[in-house]
Design an enzyme around this catalytic site. Sequence first.
Site, PDB file in Angstrom:
ATOM      1  CB  SER A 195      -0.911   0.017   1.236  1.00 37.02           C
ATOM      2  OG  SER A 195      -0.142   0.020   2.421  1.00 37.02           O
ATOM      3  CB  CYS A 196       2.825   2.817   1.863  1.00 37.40           C
ATOM      4  SG  CYS A 196       3.923   4.160   2.287  1.00 37.40           S
TER       5      CYS A 196
END
Length: 258
Positions: A101-102
């Site tokens: 996600s990041c």
Amino acid sequence: MEAPPYSAAEVEVVRLPDGIRERDRVAVEEPLEIRIDGVPVAVTMRTPGHDEELALGFCLSEGLRPESARLPDDLVANTVEVVAGGFDAARLQRSFYTSSSCGVCGKGALEAVAVEAPRLDSPLQVPLEIVASLPDRLRTAQAAFAVTGGLHATGLFMHDGALLCAREDVGRHNALDKVVGWAFREGLLPLSGSVLCVSGRLSFELVQKAAVAGCPVLVAVGAPSSLAVELGADRGVTLCGFVRGGAVNVYTEAWRIV
């Protein structure tokens, strides 16, 4: 405007308290492996579509100097092959960590992030009424969100509010990467005369990506984080948060909003 068929999937839902059982549409989420010269460098969870743009934007934000992106020769699903001259796999392992996600979680401090972008000196100024209108203008381009309610979006706008490109994704970082990748392919980087608008909050990673793309104004419906404000001030990016109902909170470089 119809949502792309690959962006939404049908599932069964039970609606309570009525107990109605029916079909619903949800955002598609699948993994994408990004390779450089055949070497896997990252896996991100994304909504399919514009995968080459996503890979290019991701690589640009990590300072990997991509040249092009395409589907792999072996046509492996959910994979994009990036060409990047002078790619150093050892440097990649030393310089950043990736998750689903990041792209830069765990770097923790400004000096630990290799943001290969000079401080922005763009003289761009944008009328307040244009800035205040951007979230609504972006919303009209969010076809998949209208169907699913489960996607982030990023829009690239001219200084007069004209929309150049909009992309949706389950990951807000991915939506911005797709837009930056599109701009790279179109030969528009750096985005010194443009404005980026995102549908959610302003995180550190989004400010980093905007700075690398050379965009002087970043607009968001939601709030900025403390590190996002710190990075915006450091890189000379104008951060506009809580852009709703005609109101705008400007956290850094407020002189650009007139």
